[in-house]
Design a protein around this motif. Structure first.
Motif, PDB file in Angstrom:
ATOM      1  N   PHE A   1      -1.297  10.388 -15.506  1.00 11.47           N
ATOM      2  CA  PHE A   1      -1.064   9.589 -16.703  1.00 11.47           C
ATOM      3  C   PHE A   1      -0.145  10.313 -17.676  1.00 11.47           C
ATOM      4  CE2 PHE A   1      -5.108   7.914 -15.118  1.00 11.47           C
ATOM      5  CZ  PHE A   1      -4.723   6.596 -14.969  1.00 11.47           C
ATOM      6  N   PRO A   2       0.692   9.585 -18.389  1.00  6.91           N
ATOM      7  CA  PRO A   2       1.569  10.238 -19.375  1.00  6.91           C
ATOM      8  C   PRO A   2       0.773  10.821 -20.541  1.00  6.91           C
ATOM      9  CG  PRO A   2       1.863   7.837 -19.410  1.00  6.91           C
ATOM     10  CD  PRO A   2       0.903   8.135 -18.315  1.00  6.91           C
ATOM     11  N   LYS A   3       1.410  11.734 -21.248  1.00  8.36           N
ATOM     12  CA  LYS A   3       0.780  12.336 -22.437  1.00  8.36           C
ATOM     13  C   LYS A   3       1.766  12.196 -23.592  1.00  8.36           C
ATOM     14  CE  LYS A   3      -2.120  15.972 -20.481  1.00  8.36           C
ATOM     15  NZ  LYS A   3      -1.800  15.992 -19.043  1.00  8.36           N
ATOM     16  N   THR A   4       1.234  12.209 -24.803  1.00  8.75           N
ATOM     17  CA  THR A   4       2.143  12.087 -25.957  1.00  8.75           C
ATOM     18  C   THR A   4       2.085  13.354 -26.813  1.00  8.75           C
ATOM     19  OG1 THR A   4       0.406  11.053 -27.319  1.00  8.75           O
ATOM     20  CG2 THR A   4       1.837   9.585 -26.064  1.00  8.75           C
ATOM     21  N   THR A   5       3.173  13.599 -27.542  1.00  7.01           N
ATOM     22  CA  THR A   5       3.165  14.745 -28.467  1.00  7.01           C
ATOM     23  C   THR A   5       3.831  14.384 -29.775  1.00  7.01           C
ATOM     24  OG1 THR A   5       5.210  15.556 -27.484  1.00  7.01           O
ATOM     25  CG2 THR A   5       3.202  16.675 -26.802  1.00  7.01           C
ATOM     26  N   GLN A   6       3.305  14.962 -30.832  1.00  6.42           N
ATOM     27  CA  GLN A   6       3.895  14.781 -32.157  1.00  6.42           C
ATOM     28  C   GLN A   6       5.221  15.542 -32.223  1.00  6.42           C
ATOM     29  OE1 GLN A   6       0.385  16.914 -33.693  1.00  6.42           O
ATOM     30  NE2 GLN A   6       1.806  17.990 -35.015  1.00  6.42           N
ATOM     31  N   PRO A   7       6.077  15.247 -33.207  1.00  6.65           N
ATOM     32  CA  PRO A   7       7.348  15.979 -33.298  1.00  6.65           C
ATOM     33  C   PRO A   7       7.090  17.457 -33.592  1.00  6.65           C
ATOM     34  CG  PRO A   7       7.291  14.072 -34.801  1.00  6.65           C
ATOM     35  CD  PRO A   7       5.912  14.244 -34.277  1.00  6.65           C
ATOM     36  N   PRO A   8       7.890  18.348 -33.012  1.00  8.51           N
ATOM     37  CA  PRO A   8       7.746  19.767 -33.346  1.00  8.51           C
ATOM     38  C   PRO A   8       8.047  19.969 -34.825  1.00  8.51           C
ATOM     39  CG  PRO A   8       9.474  19.430 -31.683  1.00  8.51           C
ATOM     40  CD  PRO A   8       8.968  18.072 -32.079  1.00  8.51           C
ATOM     41  N   ILE A   9       7.325  20.888 -35.452  1.00 12.14           N
ATOM     42  CA  ILE A   9       7.487  21.093 -36.905  1.00 12.14           C
ATOM     43  C   ILE A   9       8.943  21.459 -37.253  1.00 12.14           C
ATOM     44  CG2 ILE A   9       6.750  23.518 -36.952  1.00 12.14           C
ATOM     45  CD1 ILE A   9       5.048  22.286 -39.486  1.00 12.14           C
ATOM     46  N   GLY A  10       9.599  22.173 -36.324  1.00 18.05           N
ATOM     47  CA  GLY A  10      10.994  22.575 -36.549  1.00 18.05           C
ATOM     48  C   GLY A  10      11.904  21.369 -36.744  1.00 18.05           C
ATOM     49  N   GLU A  11      11.549  20.265 -36.106  1.00 17.74           N
ATOM     50  CA  GLU A  11      12.378  19.076 -36.249  1.00 17.74           C
ATOM     51  C   GLU A  11      12.281  18.513 -37.673  1.00 17.74           C
ATOM     52  OE1 GLU A  11      13.174  15.391 -33.283  1.00 17.74           O
ATOM     53  OE2 GLU A  11      12.500  17.323 -32.542  1.00 17.74           O
ATOM     54  N   PHE A  12      11.064  18.554 -38.223  1.00 18.94           N
ATOM     55  CA  PHE A  12      10.888  18.124 -39.612  1.00 18.94           C
ATOM     56  C   PHE A  12      11.628  19.073 -40.551  1.00 18.94           C
ATOM     57  CE2 PHE A  12       6.922  15.745 -38.363  1.00 18.94           C
ATOM     58  CZ  PHE A  12       7.273  14.548 -38.934  1.00 18.94           C
ATOM     59  N   VAL A  13      11.470  20.375 -40.292  1.00 17.82           N
ATOM     60  CA  VAL A  13      12.113  21.371 -41.168  1.00 17.82           C
ATOM     61  C   VAL A  13      13.629  21.150 -41.168  1.00 17.82           C
ATOM     62  CG1 VAL A  13      12.596  23.844 -41.468  1.00 17.82           C
ATOM     63  CG2 VAL A  13      10.266  23.075 -40.954  1.00 17.82           C
ATOM     64  N   ALA A  14      14.199  20.991 -39.967  1.00 24.99           N
ATOM     65  CA  ALA A  14      15.662  20.803 -39.876  1.00 24.99           C
ATOM     66  C   ALA A  14      16.092  19.553 -40.636  1.00 24.99           C
ATOM     67  CB  ALA A  14      16.072  20.714 -38.407  1.00 24.99           C
ATOM     68  N   LEU A  15      15.325  18.474 -40.484  1.00 17.52           N
ATOM     69  CA  LEU A  15      15.696  17.233 -41.179  1.00 17.52           C
ATOM     70  C   LEU A  15      15.593  17.404 -42.695  1.00 17.52           C
ATOM     71  CD1 LEU A  15      16.457  14.198 -41.262  1.00 17.52           C
ATOM     72  CD2 LEU A  15      14.030  13.671 -40.973  1.00 17.52           C
ATOM     73  N   PHE A  16      14.497  18.003 -43.161  1.00 20.84           N
ATOM     74  CA  PHE A  16      14.318  18.150 -44.618  1.00 20.84           C
ATOM     75  C   PHE A  16      15.401  19.080 -45.192  1.00 20.84           C
ATOM     76  CE2 PHE A  16       9.457  17.285 -44.053  1.00 20.84           C
ATOM     77  CZ  PHE A  16       9.724  15.932 -43.909  1.00 20.84           C
ATOM     78  N   GLU A  17      15.769  20.117 -44.434  1.00 20.59           N
ATOM     79  CA  GLU A  17      16.840  21.018 -44.919  1.00 20.59           C
ATOM     80  C   GLU A  17      18.156  20.259 -45.052  1.00 20.59           C
ATOM     81  OE1 GLU A  17      15.196  25.398 -43.516  1.00 20.59           O
ATOM     82  OE2 GLU A  17      16.639  24.359 -42.224  1.00 20.59           O
ATOM     83  N   GLU A  18      18.422  19.419 -44.081  1.00 20.32           N
ATOM     84  CA  GLU A  18      19.649  18.612 -44.115  1.00 20.32           C
ATOM     85  C   GLU A  18      19.616  17.658 -45.316  1.00 20.32           C
ATOM     86  OE1 GLU A  18      22.104  19.265 -42.098  1.00 20.32           O
ATOM     87  OE2 GLU A  18      23.313  17.642 -42.971  1.00 20.32           O
ATOM     88  N   LEU A  19      18.444  17.014 -45.508  1.00 22.72           N
ATOM     89  CA  LEU A  19      18.320  16.050 -46.609  1.00 22.72           C
ATOM     90  C   LEU A  19      18.420  16.737 -47.973  1.00 22.72           C
ATOM     91  CD1 LEU A  19      15.485  13.720 -45.192  1.00 22.72           C
ATOM     92  CD2 LEU A  19      17.928  13.183 -45.407  1.00 22.72           C
ATOM     93  N   ALA A  20      17.998  18.007 -48.026  1.00 21.55           N
ATOM     94  CA  ALA A  20      18.024  18.744 -49.304  1.00 21.55           C
ATOM     95  C   ALA A  20      19.448  18.875 -49.843  1.00 21.55           C
ATOM     96  CB  ALA A  20      17.391  20.121 -49.125  1.00 21.55           C
ATOM     97  N   LYS A  21      20.447  18.713 -48.958  1.00 22.23           N
ATOM     98  CA  LYS A  21      21.848  18.804 -49.419  1.00 22.23           C
ATOM     99  C   LYS A  21      22.221  17.608 -50.295  1.00 22.23           C
ATOM    100  CE  LYS A  21      23.242  21.210 -45.196  1.00 22.23           C
ATOM    101  NZ  LYS A  21      23.762  20.950 -43.844  1.00 22.23           N
ATOM    102  N   ASP A  22      21.582  16.454 -50.045  1.00 24.37           N
ATOM    103  CA  ASP A  22      21.976  15.226 -50.758  1.00 24.37           C
ATOM    104  C   ASP A  22      20.880  14.579 -51.587  1.00 24.37           C
ATOM    105  OD1 ASP A  22      24.610  15.086 -49.619  1.00 24.37           O
ATOM    106  OD2 ASP A  22      23.636  14.535 -47.730  1.00 24.37           O
TER     107      ASP A  22
END
Ligand code: MYR
Length: 280
Positions: A58-79
Motif C-alpha cells: 500500500f502507498p504511504k504519505t508524507t508531509q512536506p520536509p521542513i526545509g521546503e517550508f523554510v526555503a519558501l518562507f525565505e523566498e517570500l521574505a524578499k517581497d
C-alpha cells in the motif's frame, strides 16, 4: 504590510487558480512502491489511482520536509512582511506543525500558520477567501479573524467504499471502526476536534449520500448563499451527476467539483465521495 498566502497540495486548488490568486503551494508526497511523488507536481490524481489499483504494497504519505517550508518562507521574505499558511487538519498530518516550526526559523517575515481543521477543497475555501481578502487590501489580522469566523459555518461529510484505507493509515482508530460495527456499513464521516470520526452509520452508499444532502439542505435553508463542493476519488461521473442534481435543487448554493488527490486518496481509497460547504 504585504501578506502572502500559502497552502498545501491537499487543498487541491488548480495551478491556474493558484497563479491567478497568487497562492503559494507546498506539496505533500505519496510513496508508491518505493518511489516518491510530490502530488500536484509529479503525479495527477488519475495517474495515482491507476498506479495503485491492485498493487500489493500500500502507498504511504508524507508531509512536506521542513526545509521546503523554510526555503519558501525565505523566498517570500524578499517581497512580503507576513505569511498566512493554511494547512490540512493538524489532527491528521504534521504539515501544520511543520509550517509553525519553519516560521520560527525564518527571519524577516511573520508566519501565521492556520489549522483548517479539515482538508481538501474545503481547506481550499479558506485559502481562496484569504487570497481574495489580500487582493481587497485587508490586513493579515483581519484575514485570520475572518478565517476563524468562517470555521463556524464550514462543514464537510464524506463516505468511503472501504474503511480499511483509513484504518491502515491510522486516521480512524480500529476501535472506533470495530466497536461501532462500521465495517459492515457505509458510515458518513466528518471531522470533530481535528480528527475523523463517524457521524452516522448508514447501510448503503445511496442512503449515505442522501443523508449528506439533508445536512446540506438544513444549512442551505439557514443561509442566504453558500459555496459547496462535491469531492470524488476517481468517480467523476457519479460526482458530476450528484452535483447536477444538487445544483438544480439548491439555487442559493454555488457548487463546484473537486477531487481527492493522491495523498488523501491513499487514506480514503478509490470511490470515496464528499460534500463540503461554507456560508458565503
Ligand atoms: C500526511 O502523511 O501527513 C498526510 C495524511 C493525510 C491523512 C488524510 C486522511 C483523510 C482526510 C479526509 C479529508 C476529507 C475532507 C472533506
Amino acid at each position: 504590510m504585504r501578506t502572502a498566502i500559502v497552502t498545501d497540495s491537499t487543498a487541491y486548488i488548480t495551478a491556474e487558480k493558484r497563479a491567478r490568486l497568487n497562492i503559494h503551494m507546498v506539496p505533500l508526497s505519496v510513496n508508491v512502491s518505493g518511489q516518491l511523488f510530490a502530488e500536484e507536481v509529479d503525479i495527477t490524481a488519475s495517474e495515482f489511482y491507476d498506479k495503485v489499483r491492485g498493487i500489493k504494497e500500500f502507498p504511504k504519505t508524507t508531509q512536506p520536509p521542513i526545509g521546503e517550508f523554510v526555503a519558501l518562507f525565505e523566498e517570500l521574505a524578499k517581497d512580503y512582511d507576513e505569511v498566512i499558511a493554511i494547512h490540512l487538519s493538524s489532527g491528521i498530518s504534521g504539515t501544520y506543525q511543520g509550517a509553525v516550526q519553519a516560521g520560527e526559523m525564518v527571519e524577516g517575515i511573520e508566519v501565521h500558520a492556520f489549522d483548517s481543521e479539515i482538508s481538501c477543497a474545503v481547506q481550499g475555501f479558506f485559502a481562496l477567501k484569504a487570497a481574495e481578502m489580500v487582493q481587497q487590501g485587508f490586513s493579515a489580522q483581519d484575514i485570520l479573524a475572518a478565517l476563524a469566523d468562517m470555521q463556524q459555518y464550514t462543514r464537510a461529510y464524506f463516505i468511503v467504499d472501504d474503511l480499511a484505507h483509513l484504518q491502515r493509515g491510522g486516521r480512524l482508530s480500529s476501535a472506533a471502526a470495530l466497536i461501532g460495527g462500521l465495517l459492515q456499513v457505509k458510515p458518513v464521516l466528518h471531522f470533530v476536534d481535528k480528527v475523523i470520526v463517524p457521524f452516522e452509520k448508514i447501510r448503503t452508499r445511496k442512503k449515505a449520500l442522501k443523508r449528506v444532502e439533508e445536512l446540506l439542505a438544513a444549512d442551505a435553508k439557514k443561509y442566504e448563499a453558500m459555496n459547496a463542493v462535491v469531492i470524488h476519488a476517481n468517480c467523476e461521473e457519479e460526482a458530476q451527476a450528484w452535483l447536477a442534481q444538487l445544483a438544480a435543487t439548491y439555487p442559493n448554493v454555488n457548487f463546484t467539483l473537486s477531487y481527492f488527490g493522491p495523498v488523501i486518496g491513499t487514506h480514503l481509497g478509490e470511490g470515496a465521495m464528499g460534500l463540503g460547504w461554507t456560508k458565503k
